[in-house]
Design a protein around this motif. Sequence first.
Motif, short mmCIF file in Angstrom:
data_model
loop_
_atom_site.label_atom_id
_atom_site.label_comp_id
_atom_site.label_asym_id
_atom_site.label_seq_id
_atom_site.Cartn_x
_atom_site.Cartn_y
_atom_site.Cartn_z
N GLN A 1 0.85 -1.28 0.03
CA GLN A 1 0.30 0.15 0.14
C GLN A 1 0.98 1.80 0.73
O GLN A 1 1.98 1.58 0.76
CB GLN A 1 -0.75 -0.08 1.29
N ALA B 1 -0.31 5.13 -0.32
CA ALA B 1 -1.17 5.96 0.01
C ALA B 1 -1.16 7.29 -1.45
O ALA B 1 -2.10 8.07 -1.88
CB ALA B 1 -1.10 7.36 0.97
N ALA C 1 -2.25 5.16 -4.27
CA ALA C 1 -4.28 4.35 -4.12
C ALA C 1 -4.66 5.17 -2.58
O ALA C 1 -3.97 5.12 -2.03
CB ALA C 1 -4.68 3.78 -4.73
N PRO C 2 -5.91 4.88 -2.28
CA PRO C 2 -5.99 4.66 -0.59
C PRO C 2 -5.90 3.54 -0.55
O PRO C 2 -6.04 2.89 -0.91
CB PRO C 2 -7.40 4.98 -0.85
N VAL C 3 -4.97 3.69 0.93
CA VAL C 3 -4.68 3.01 2.15
C VAL C 3 -5.91 1.31 2.02
O VAL C 3 -6.81 1.97 2.69
CB VAL C 3 -4.02 2.65 2.95
N THR D 1 -7.00 -0.42 -0.80
CA THR D 1 -7.44 -0.43 -2.02
C THR D 1 -5.69 -0.84 -2.83
O THR D 1 -6.61 -1.25 -4.29
CB THR D 1 -8.52 0.62 -3.17
#
Length: 713
Positions: free
Chosen positions: A335, A337, A340-342, A344
């Motif tokens: 992940q 940020a 992409a949003p953590v 996702t």
Amino acid sequence: MHSRLHALAWASVCLFGGAAVRAEPAAPAAPLPTEVPADGRQSLEQVVVTATRGAKALEKIPGAVSVISAAEIEVQGLVSEDPSALLAVQIPGYAPARQKLSNFGEGLRGRNALLLLDGIPQTNPLRLGGREGYFADPMIVSRIEVVSGASAAQGLGATGGIINTLTRRPTQPGTRQTVEMRYGSQLHGDSDSWKTGYMVEHKSDFDVLAYVGVRNQDIGVDGAGRPLATESLHQAADGFLKIGKDFGAQRVQLMVNRFQADGFDDRVDVPGNRATGQPTTSAPGTLPYDAPRNEVRSASLEWTHADLAQGAASVQLYKQDFTANYSGGVIATFQDASLAPVGTLVDQSEIKADKWGLRASWVRPDLGTPGLELTLGADYLNDESQQRLTQTGRVWVPPMTYRSLAPFAQLEYERGPFTLRGGLRDERSRLQVDDFRTLAYYGNQSVQGGERTASKLVKSLGGVWRFGSSGWSSFVAYSEGFGSPDVGLILRAVNTPGRSVNTLVDLQPILIDNRELGIAWRGAKGSVSASVYRSHSDLGSQLVVSNGIGSVQRVPITVRGFEISGEWRPSADWHFNGSYALTRGRTASAAGGNLDLDLGARSQGPDKLVLGARWVPAPAWSVQWTQSVYFSRDANEGKFSGKTALDEHFKGYTVADLAVSWDSPWGRLGAGLENLFNRSYLTYYAQANYSGTADDYYAGRGRTVTLSWRRSF
């Protein structure tokens, strides 16, 4: 359990004074009837080059060396073509097969084995991803030579031993073609498998062998009829070519092999439940990432001279390219940020390792006096490895370049019933890494690249004493191995600022000393061998997993064990064999600390008993029964690493296999039954792994029927 502890105590007493052990060839599955000598005895004059860098009879090698023949490989192949299943049956100290595309956790005597194909390294010690076990189709294999215990004979990585797979070459004049077809089923949906292979051999003033084979296997089910998880082989293909020509005493030979194995792209895993004993299963679905894949390309050009300066010379130039694409998903480590949003971001990793090297040796017998033999040589290796995230193009493990040069020398003296051998190998290595930045999970740390060098004079010494014509022999041996910690795993996990490759203590090499002592007897109707060993490293390498993230600890490791194997041939129609292995590994919870922890399932297998029987009801028929017993194991109860519990629990299980073959007028027909009694069980590593989750609680394969046909013309 009491008897196993008693055996361990006996082993410890023997080793306290510095003695050591050997195992004669592990109790093998019997050869097919057409390949059994007329007197029912196996030849003692089998030769190996893995342990000695020259041809030697097994009985004259001071060490735990064994040979798995093509006939034994074929018998096991009637049941399963999983290479790890073959090794688990044939080699006492080898851990149980995972039955997956990965061979992670399948150690040899509690450590890693160096895998070779015709002497070409297949293992990737700089980034050991556990996917190196699949690299060749069994159809092209002539035999497998196994050295159990640390060894430096073939260079870096053999901390637990050497497993050298040797390919076929034509032996009969003329042209010969072979067709093989297999079909298997568990009589459930999505459980069928098939394989087709074609081989052509030609021998005249030159020789050539070519093979192409394809294999497909559905997901399969466990003993309770539940679909298995997806971390398994779905499709495989192999293309192989070997061309050679003799020029008097000289020979030039080219070998090329390309093996590809693919996982499932149309199924997804369904998490299990460790509390209730529900294994991980799978269901039809679409992956949000590429299907797992292995691709291995190996090539070598070899020149040999049987009479160069009164000795035998060999020079091999080799190349090996390895790519392994792993399963992906929304994994915490991946992940970021900024991308992409953590929670996702979908990603997956890929290991690439490209090697080339040069191996040269010269063996001079009767040097100045009868029985004195000198071996000289040198090995060079260039290994470039890295690991990246394929969906986002990020670097997880930076490119690493490892180079080593190792000249070696060995002296052997044989006089009557005695053989004495000693050797030295000067390992000189260099590791180079450029500047890189870790993933966001580790804080986007900037790590300064650098260069690490190492030099070690690796020693070996051993002797064999054959007790006249009684059939008894014994040996004592001391050998050292030279390995590398998982450099990639260390580098990618740097999570503090200001670190440099030049100062990372954990990058120091692994040095192993292995001490062995063994005794064996061979007679007209049977044989038995027993051995004890002790393997120790002051600065070993252990992987500790916390919250799903692995880190390497450099701690001392000691492994002690006892192995016994034997066979009995009461008549030409019956052959019985068996082997038993007890392994006890200990390590420390902190660097330089006491040995206060049991060695975990990532390295050490459970105690194991394998029994086999072969019956020849008629000259063209053979029936082979094999039963494998894996004993329960409880380790590190109440022990912790930080807040992570290290408890490991394995209930044990027993499985039986049956293989039948018939040399019919239409070719060799075979039938195999894997897990004959359809035992429902969870595999060793799935049960014992303390860091296991609901996603890797894997069940073993249920009863599987395989029918095969092979015809040569």
